[in-house]
Design a protein around this motif. Structure first.
Motif, PDB file in Angstrom:
ATOM      1  N   ASP A 104      28.102  48.606  40.885  1.00 57.26           N
ATOM      2  CA  ASP A 104      27.862  47.668  39.910  1.00 57.26           C
ATOM      3  C   ASP A 104      28.966  46.886  39.417  1.00 57.26           C
ATOM      4  O   ASP A 104      28.997  45.641  39.004  1.00 57.26           O
ATOM      5  CB  ASP A 104      27.248  48.389  38.782  1.00 57.26           C
ATOM      6  CG  ASP A 104      25.713  48.794  39.191  1.00 57.26           C
ATOM      7  OD1 ASP A 104      25.138  48.442  39.993  1.00 57.26           O
ATOM      8  OD2 ASP A 104      25.074  49.688  38.332  1.00 57.26           O
ATOM      9  N   MET A 105      30.149  47.495  39.038  1.00 58.94           N
ATOM     10  CA  MET A 105      31.294  47.102  38.667  1.00 58.94           C
ATOM     11  C   MET A 105      31.870  45.927  39.598  1.00 58.94           C
ATOM     12  O   MET A 105      32.382  45.093  39.245  1.00 58.94           O
ATOM     13  CB  MET A 105      32.329  48.011  38.166  1.00 58.94           C
ATOM     14  CG  MET A 105      31.879  49.012  37.102  1.00 58.94           C
ATOM     15  SD  MET A 105      31.534  47.978  35.666  1.00 58.94           S
ATOM     16  CE  MET A 105      30.297  48.893  34.867  1.00 58.94           C
ATOM     17  N   LEU A 106      31.835  46.352  40.735  1.00 64.72           N
ATOM     18  CA  LEU A 106      32.375  45.423  41.847  1.00 64.72           C
ATOM     19  C   LEU A 106      31.571  43.980  41.918  1.00 64.72           C
ATOM     20  O   LEU A 106      32.133  43.054  42.153  1.00 64.72           O
ATOM     21  CB  LEU A 106      32.745  45.895  43.379  1.00 64.72           C
ATOM     22  CG  LEU A 106      33.649  47.060  43.448  1.00 64.72           C
ATOM     23  CD1 LEU A 106      33.851  47.727  44.609  1.00 64.72           C
ATOM     24  CD2 LEU A 106      35.079  46.553  42.742  1.00 64.72           C
ATOM     25  N   ASN A 107      30.155  44.437  41.738  1.00 62.06           N
ATOM     26  CA  ASN A 107      29.232  43.166  41.783  1.00 62.06           C
ATOM     27  C   ASN A 107      29.571  42.065  40.647  1.00 62.06           C
ATOM     28  O   ASN A 107      29.273  40.960  40.671  1.00 62.06           O
ATOM     29  CB  ASN A 107      28.088  43.748  41.653  1.00 62.06           C
ATOM     30  CG  ASN A 107      27.342  43.844  43.096  1.00 62.06           C
ATOM     31  OD1 ASN A 107      28.077  43.662  44.139  1.00 62.06           O
ATOM     32  ND2 ASN A 107      26.297  44.712  43.296  1.00 62.06           N
ATOM     33  N   LEU A 108      30.218  42.611  39.544  1.00 63.27           N
ATOM     34  CA  LEU A 108      30.634  41.754  38.318  1.00 63.27           C
ATOM     35  C   LEU A 108      31.738  41.103  38.652  1.00 63.27           C
ATOM     36  O   LEU A 108      31.826  40.151  37.968  1.00 63.27           O
ATOM     37  CB  LEU A 108      30.782  42.719  37.176  1.00 63.27           C
ATOM     38  CG  LEU A 108      29.528  43.186  36.604  1.00 63.27           C
ATOM     39  CD1 LEU A 108      29.783  44.216  35.448  1.00 63.27           C
ATOM     40  CD2 LEU A 108      28.215  42.270  36.278  1.00 63.27           C
ATOM     41  N   VAL A 109      32.583  41.254  39.616  1.00 63.80           N
ATOM     42  CA  VAL A 109      33.708  40.673  39.711  1.00 63.80           C
ATOM     43  C   VAL A 109      33.337  39.444  40.527  1.00 63.80           C
ATOM     44  O   VAL A 109      32.624  39.188  41.530  1.00 63.80           O
ATOM     45  CB  VAL A 109      34.924  41.361  40.685  1.00 63.80           C
ATOM     46  CG1 VAL A 109      36.015  40.640  40.958  1.00 63.80           C
ATOM     47  CG2 VAL A 109      35.082  42.721  39.938  1.00 63.80           C
ATOM     48  N   PRO A 110      33.810  38.250  39.838  1.00 64.99           N
ATOM     49  CA  PRO A 110      33.218  36.874  40.212  1.00 64.99           C
ATOM     50  C   PRO A 110      33.948  36.791  41.917  1.00 64.99           C
ATOM     51  O   PRO A 110      34.912  36.977  42.125  1.00 64.99           O
ATOM     52  CB  PRO A 110      34.078  35.885  39.465  1.00 64.99           C
ATOM     53  CG  PRO A 110      35.104  36.519  38.597  1.00 64.99           C
ATOM     54  CD  PRO A 110      34.761  37.896  38.625  1.00 64.99           C
ATOM     55  N   ASN A 111      33.160  35.944  42.655  1.00 64.66           N
ATOM     56  CA  ASN A 111      33.337  35.636  43.881  1.00 64.66           C
ATOM     57  C   ASN A 111      34.619  35.023  44.232  1.00 64.66           C
ATOM     58  O   ASN A 111      35.174  35.175  45.046  1.00 64.66           O
ATOM     59  CB  ASN A 111      32.211  35.197  44.592  1.00 64.66           C
ATOM     60  CG  ASN A 111      31.290  35.899  45.536  1.00 64.66           C
ATOM     61  OD1 ASN A 111      32.023  37.054  45.994  1.00 64.66           O
ATOM     62  ND2 ASN A 111      30.012  35.797  45.844  1.00 64.66           N
ATOM     63  N   SER A 112      34.865  34.143  43.078  1.00 62.51           N
ATOM     64  CA  SER A 112      36.208  33.308  43.330  1.00 62.51           C
ATOM     65  C   SER A 112      37.293  34.019  43.670  1.00 62.51           C
ATOM     66  O   SER A 112      38.427  33.662  44.420  1.00 62.51           O
ATOM     67  CB  SER A 112      36.318  32.389  42.289  1.00 62.51           C
ATOM     68  OG  SER A 112      36.124  33.029  41.044  1.00 62.51           O
ATOM     69  N   LEU A 113      37.310  35.138  42.831  1.00 62.29           N
ATOM     70  CA  LEU A 113      38.494  36.128  43.140  1.00 62.29           C
ATOM     71  C   LEU A 113      38.488  36.584  44.520  1.00 62.29           C
ATOM     72  O   LEU A 113      39.926  36.632  44.932  1.00 62.29           O
ATOM     73  CB  LEU A 113      38.402  37.267  42.027  1.00 62.29           C
ATOM     74  CG  LEU A 113      39.526  37.733  41.251  1.00 62.29           C
ATOM     75  CD1 LEU A 113      40.137  36.375  40.332  1.00 62.29           C
ATOM     76  CD2 LEU A 113      39.215  38.763  40.428  1.00 62.29           C
TER      77      LEU A 113
END
Lengths: 282, 318
Positions: free
Chosen positions: A161-170
Motif C-alpha cells: 500500500d505504501m509503495l503504491n502511494l509513491v508517485p510514479n514520477s519518482l
C-alpha cells in the motif's frame, strides 16, 4: 392532521436512532475504559523491584518476579521481527514493483489477505508440526517462527500500500538517471515511504507481542532463564494464561502485572505508530 | 572474489528480482504447507474416525474416542451470539461517526473504538474471567432470568435456563462481540463515507430524516460492503482463542442454555494440547485444528472474493 402526526412519528424515530447510536458508541468506550481501568488497577499492585528482576517462585513463596518471561518475550519478538520483517517487506516490494499486474502477483495478494484471517492458534499448530514435532522439543525459534508467519502478511500488505502511494514520477526519474531498479527501490522508494513502512512494521510487532495462542505449542513456557534458543522459553503471555488459571493468589497477581506490562506496551506502540502516520499525512 | 563479485554486480538486478519473487512465494508455500502438515499429522484420527468426526459428540480421552461436534457447536454458537450483538452495534456506531458526530468527537470516539482492536486477546481473557464473568453471574444473568422473566418465556426459555455461573456461551459471545466490533465498525465507516454526497443530499432534499437517509440510502448503497465487513468479523470470531478459553467453561457438552459451559475448537486446542499424551489424542486435536482451518479458509475466501467483486463494480479501493 394525519400528515402532521406522520411527520412527528418520523422525527421521533430519527431522534430514537440518534440516541441509540450515541449510546452504542458510549457503550464501546465504556468497555474500553473498564478494561483499561481493571488491568491498570490490578497490574500496578503487582509492580515492584522483584517483578522486573527476579525469577518466578513456587506459589506461597515471597518475592517472585517475571524477569525471565520479560526477557523471553523480548527475545522471541525481536527474533520474529528479524524473520518476518524482511520477508514481508520484500513480498510487498514484489507486489508493488514487479508483480503489480501479473497473475502470480494476484495469487499472492489473494493468499496474503486470506492468511491474515487464519486464526493465530492454527499458525501455532502448524509450526508445532513443522518445528516442534520433528525435533521433539519446544523452542524459542519455533515461537519466533510462528509470530513471523503472523507478521508476514501484515507487513507485506502495508508495504505494498505504501509503495503504491509513491508517485510514479519518482520511479521514472530514478530510472532515467540510470539507476538499476533495486537501487531505485532501496534508496528512493523506501526512503520516500519511510514513515509508512515503519508504521506497518510497528503495528505488526505490536500485534504479535501480545499474541498467546501461537506460543502455547511452540515456545511453551519455563520457570528458568533460557540457556539457548532450542528449548522451552518463558514468555509473558503464556505465563499470564498459566498463572491466571492457577488457584494461587500470588500467581494471579503476577498475571495481572504481566497483563498490564503487555497491554501498556502494545497500546503504546500502537499510538506511536498512529502518530507517525498522522505526521506523514499532514 | 573478483569473478564472483563481477557476476554479482552484473546480475544484481535479476538476483534482487528473484529474491522478491522467492519472498512472495513463501506466502503460497506456507498456506499450502498448513493444509498438508495438519492433514498429515492428523492422519491417525482421520483414518480412525473419518468424516464422521464432524458430527460425533463423544469426547472421551479415557476410551480414546473423539468427535468434534461439541467443539464445532460451541464455535458456531459463540460466534453467532457475537455477530448478533456486534453487527447492529457497528451499524449504529458507524452512523454516529460518519453522520451525526462533530468531526472532532468522531475522531476521538473512532480512535477509542479502534483501540479496542489493539488490546491483546489474553487481556480480554483476564478481564473476562475475573471481572466480567462475576458481573454476568451477579447482575446480568439474574436480571435476564428473573426481572425480565426470560427463563419462563415460551420457546426461548430454554436458552436462559440453568444456574447463573457467569462463565459460559453467553459471556464468551459478548466478549467476542466486543473484540470483532472495531473491525466491523472500521469497514462500515469506510463504506458509509464512500457513499457519494449527491445521493445522500438528494434524499435530504426530499425531506428525509437522518435515519431514513441512513437505512434507506446509505445502507442500501453500501450493502455489499456491509456484508463484506460481516464476513471479516465472522472469520475473526471463529478462530479467537484466548479470550474464549478463559470464559467459555471448557466442557465437552452441548446444552440448549446459553448460561451453560461449553467449548470451542480453539479453546479445546488451547486447553487440552498439553494433556495429549496418546498419539491418537494428539492427532484428534490436530484434526480439530484442520477443521477450523478449513472453516476460516472458506470464509476468508468468500470474503476476499466478495470484496474483489465489489472493488471491480465500484471502481474504488475499500
Amino acid at each position: 392532521m394525519k400528515k402532521a402526526s406522520n411527520t412527528r412519528r418520523r422525527e421521533l424515530t430519527d431522534l430514537t436512532m440518534r440516541i441509540v447510536s450515541g449510546t452504542a458508541s458510549l457503550i464501546g468506550i465504556f468497555f474500553l475504559v473498564w478494561i483499561l481501568w481493571t488491568v491498570g488497577n490490578n497490574g500496578i499492585a503487582a509492580f515492584n523491584y522483584d517483578f522486573f528482576t527476579a525469577l518466578p517462585t513456587p506459589p506461597g513463596i515471597e518475592g517472585g518476579g517475571l524477569a525471565n518471561a520479560i526477557a523471553g518475550t523480548l527475545l522471541i519478538t525481536v527474533l520474529a521481527a528479524f524473520i518476518g520483517v524482511p520477508l514481508g517487506l520484500f513480498t510487498g516490494v514484489y507486489l508493488a514493483e514487479f508483480g503489480r499486474n501479473t497473475r502470480f502477483g494476484g495469487m499472492v495478494r489473494f493468499t496474503i489477505n486470506i492468511t491474515m484471517g487464519i486464526p493465530s492458534i492454527i499458525v501455532g499448530l502448524f509450526v508445532y508440526t513443522l518445528l516442534v514435532l520433528p525435533f521433539k522439543h519446544f523452542s524459542a525459534y519455533a515461537g519466533a517462527a510462528a509470530l513471523a508467519i503472523i507478521m508476514l502478511p501484515v507487513i507485506a500488505r502495508t508495504t505494498e500500500d505504501m509503495l503504491n502511494l509513491v508517485p510514479n514520477s519518482l520511479r521514472e526519474s530514478a530510472l532515467a538517471i540510470g539507476m538499476p531498479r533495486w537501487r531505485a527501490i532501496v534508496s528512493i522508494l523506501f526512503r520516500s515511504a519511510r514513515s509508512g513502512l515503519l508504521t506497518g512494521i510497528l503495528l505488526a510487532v505490536a500485534r504479535v507481542s501480545g499474541e498467546t495462542a501461537p506460543l502455547l505449542f511452540t515456545a511453551m513456557n519455563s520457570p528458568y532463564w533460557m540457556k539457548g534458543l532450542a528449548e522451552p522459553t518463558a514468555n509473558l503471555t503464556v505465563t499470564i494464561f498459566n498463572y491466571a488459571m492457577s488457584p494461587f493468589d500470588d500467581w494471579k497477581t503476577l498475571a495481572w502485572g504481566a497483563s498490564l506490562l503487555i497491554m501498556a506496551t502494545v497500546l503504546g506502540v500502537n499510538l506511536l505508530a498512529r502518530t507517525l502516520l498522522r505526521e506523514k499525512t499532514r | 572474489m573478483s569473478r564472483f563479485g563481477d557476476y554479482l554486480s552484473e546480475h544484481f538486478e535479476t538476483i534482487f528480482r528473484w529474491f522478491t519473487i522467492l519472498c512472495a512465494a513463501t506466502v503460497l508455500i506456507i498456506m499450502a504447507a498448513m493444509f498438508v502438515n495438519l492433514a498429515w499429522n492428523a492422519r491417525l484420527a482421520i483414518g480412525e474416525f473419518g468424516i464422521g468426526f464432524l458430527w460425533s459428540d463423544v469426547w472421551d480421552p479415557a476410551l480414546n474416542r473423539y468427535g468434534a461436534f461439541s467443539s464445532i457447536y460451541g464455535t458456531l454458537v459463540s460466534t453467532a451470539i457475537a455477530m448478533v450483538i456486534a453487527v447492529p452495534m457497528s451499524v449504529v456506531i458507524a452512523l454516529f461517526l460518519v453522520e451525526l458526530a462533530h468531526p472532532t468527537v468522531s475522531k476521538v470516539v473512532g480512535g477509542a473504538i479502534e483501540l479496542l482492536a489493539a488490546i491483546p486477546s489474553i487481556i480480554y481473557g483476564m478481564w473476562g474471567l475475573f471481572v466480567f464473568a462475576p458481573f454476568m453471574a451477579e447482575t446480568v444473568q439474574p436480571f435476564l432470568q428473573e426481572t425480565l422473566g426470560l427463563e419462563k418465556a415460551p420457546l426461548i426459555g430454554k436458552l436462559f435456563s440453568g444456574a447463573p455461573m457467569g462463565i459460559g456461551m453467553l459471556t464468551a459471545g459478548i466478549i467476542l462481540a466486543l473484540m470483532v466490533l472495531p473491525f466491523i465498525t472500521a469497514v462500515m465507516r469506510d463504506v458509509f463515507a464512500m457513499v457519494p454526497p449527491v445521493v445522500k443530499e438528494s434524499a435530504y432534499g426530499m425531506g428525509s430524516t437522518t435515519w431514513e437517509v441512513t437505512h434507506k440510502v446509505t445502507l442500501r448503497y453500501g450493502i455489499q460492503g456491509v456484508i463484506g465487513a460481516c464476513f471479516l468479523g465472522l472469520g475473526r470470531a471463529l478462530g479467537e482463542t484466548m479470550a474464549v478459553t478463559f470464559v467459555i467453561g471448557n466442557a465437552h457438552r452441548i446444552s440448549a442454555s446459553l448460561f451453560d459451559a461449553g467449548n470451542s475448537i480453539a479453546s479445546t486446542l488451547a486447553n487440552e494440547f498439553a494433556e495429549a499424551s496418546e498419539p491418537i489424542y494428539l492427532h484428534s486435536l490436530i484434526y480439530l485444528g484442520l477443521v477450523l482451518l478449513v472453516m476460516t479458509f472458506l470464509i476468508q475466501f468468500a470474503a476476499q472474493w466478495w470484496v474483489r467483486r465489489l472493488k471491480k463494480s465500484m471502481g474504488t479501493g475499500l
